[in-house]
Design an enzyme around this catalytic site. Structure first.
Site, PDB file in Angstrom:
ATOM      1  N   LYS A  16      42.190  36.975  48.888  1.00  0.00           N
ATOM      2  CA  LYS A  16      41.873  36.068  50.000  1.00  0.00           C
ATOM      3  C   LYS A  16      43.143  35.490  50.632  1.00  0.00           C
ATOM      4  CE  LYS A  16      39.246  33.315  47.472  1.00  0.00           C
ATOM      5  NZ  LYS A  16      39.315  34.008  46.161  1.00  0.00           N
ATOM      6  N   ARG A  91      32.729  27.160  48.124  1.00  0.00           N
ATOM      7  CA  ARG A  91      32.640  27.820  46.823  1.00  0.00           C
ATOM      8  C   ARG A  91      31.347  27.483  46.095  1.00  0.00           C
ATOM      9  NH1 ARG A  91      38.598  28.426  45.918  1.00  0.00           N
ATOM     10  NH2 ARG A  91      38.959  29.639  44.026  1.00  0.00           N
ATOM     11  N   ARG A 130      50.597  38.064  38.865  1.00  0.00           N
ATOM     12  CA  ARG A 130      51.011  37.320  40.065  1.00  0.00           C
ATOM     13  C   ARG A 130      52.166  36.364  39.770  1.00  0.00           C
ATOM     14  NH1 ARG A 130      46.686  34.178  43.711  1.00  0.00           N
ATOM     15  NH2 ARG A 130      46.236  32.999  41.811  1.00  0.00           N
ATOM     16  N   ARG A 163      51.362  30.946  38.289  1.00  0.00           N
ATOM     17  CA  ARG A 163      50.581  29.757  38.642  1.00  0.00           C
ATOM     18  C   ARG A 163      49.978  29.207  37.365  1.00  0.00           C
ATOM     19  NH1 ARG A 163      46.357  30.420  43.613  1.00  0.00           N
ATOM     20  NH2 ARG A 163      44.834  29.712  42.081  1.00  0.00           N
ATOM     21  N   ARG A 174      37.888  31.398  35.465  1.00  0.00           N
ATOM     22  CA  ARG A 174      37.682  31.370  36.927  1.00  0.00           C
ATOM     23  C   ARG A 174      36.741  32.476  37.391  1.00  0.00           C
ATOM     24  NH1 ARG A 174      43.615  31.904  38.410  1.00  0.00           N
ATOM     25  NH2 ARG A 174      42.930  32.062  40.565  1.00  0.00           N
TER      26      ARG A 174
END
Ligand code: AMP
Length: 216
Positions: A16, A91, A130, A163, A174
């Protein structure tokens, strides 16, 4: 002209943020990422940041009241004919319903909801590797988008790190939260006739081209 908006919907790791950045640079859409807004609030040490931090660290959703407050404040600041691209919002069904109510009140139009479709394996691989620049927030990936020098941002020379919510356990949480609390929005928007499913598992440029074609 009134407000117009598109929504980028998808599981964590669906791309996203990456798509939002590409669309933002090629269009007049204003990128509104609730995740980015919350991370900025945490950095700035605001009340919203302090309230949101523990939820985010655990991979849980931040309560709807907090999210709706920051989104409504953002809409208040914008022009009455702005074009928004929501990334990571809504969400929950409650957020979607309240956004609808606000849009109805303002005569705003939801143009498209792009569902970025990826397998669980792709999500895990993307989030697990990431890397984010601590200084300018640029995104890298240990294999897919490696920085020229390990641990150093290509753009600003800042330090790259994971992160806090990209640890294996929090990624799994998540993904579970997405299935339980966000996936219901797919049917919600499909029923409204605004949902567009986009394959987001291939190369970035292909997904960008697909979305841009549909936006025209
Ligand atoms: P993101 O950057 O979109 O992956 O969001 C990171 C985290 O911020 C999520 O795991 C949630 O804890 C929180 N968050 C972001 N957007 C929302 C939202 N619309 N509703 C609830 N929590 C959110």
């Amino acid at each position: 002209m009134s407000i117009q908006a598109i929504i980028l919907l998808g599981a964590p790791g669906a791309g996203k943020g990456t798509m939002a950045e590409a669309i933002r640079s090629a269009t007049t859409f204003i990128h509104v990422s609730t995740g980015d807004m919350l991370r900025e609030a945490i950095k700035a040490g605001t009340l919203v940041g302090r309230e949101a931090e523990a939820f985010m660290r655990q991979g849980e959703l931040v309560p709807d009241e907090i999210i709706l407050k920051i989104v409504m404040e953002r809409l208040e600041r914008g022009a009455p004919d702005a074009q928004y691209m929501f990334d990571g919002f809504p969400r929950t069904l409650e957020q979607a319903r309240l956004l609808d109510a606000e849009f109805a009140r303002r005569g705003a139009k939801l143009i498209n909801v792009f569902l970025l479709d990826v397998s669980r394996e792709v999500s895990l691989e993307r989030l697990g590797g990431r890397l984010i620049c601590r200084r300018c927030d640029a995104n890298f990936h240990v294999r897919n988008i490696p920085p020229k020098t390990a641990g150093v941002c290509d753009n600003c020379g800042g330090e790259l790190s994971q992160r806090p919510d990209d640890s294996r356990a929090t990624i799994l949480k998540r993904l579970e939260v997405f299935q339980q609390q966000t996936a219901g929005l797919i049917a919600y928007y499909a029923k409204r006739g605004v949902l567009q499913r986009v394959d987001s598992s291939g190369p970035r440029a292909e997904t960008v081209a697909d979305i841009m074609k549909r936006l025209q």
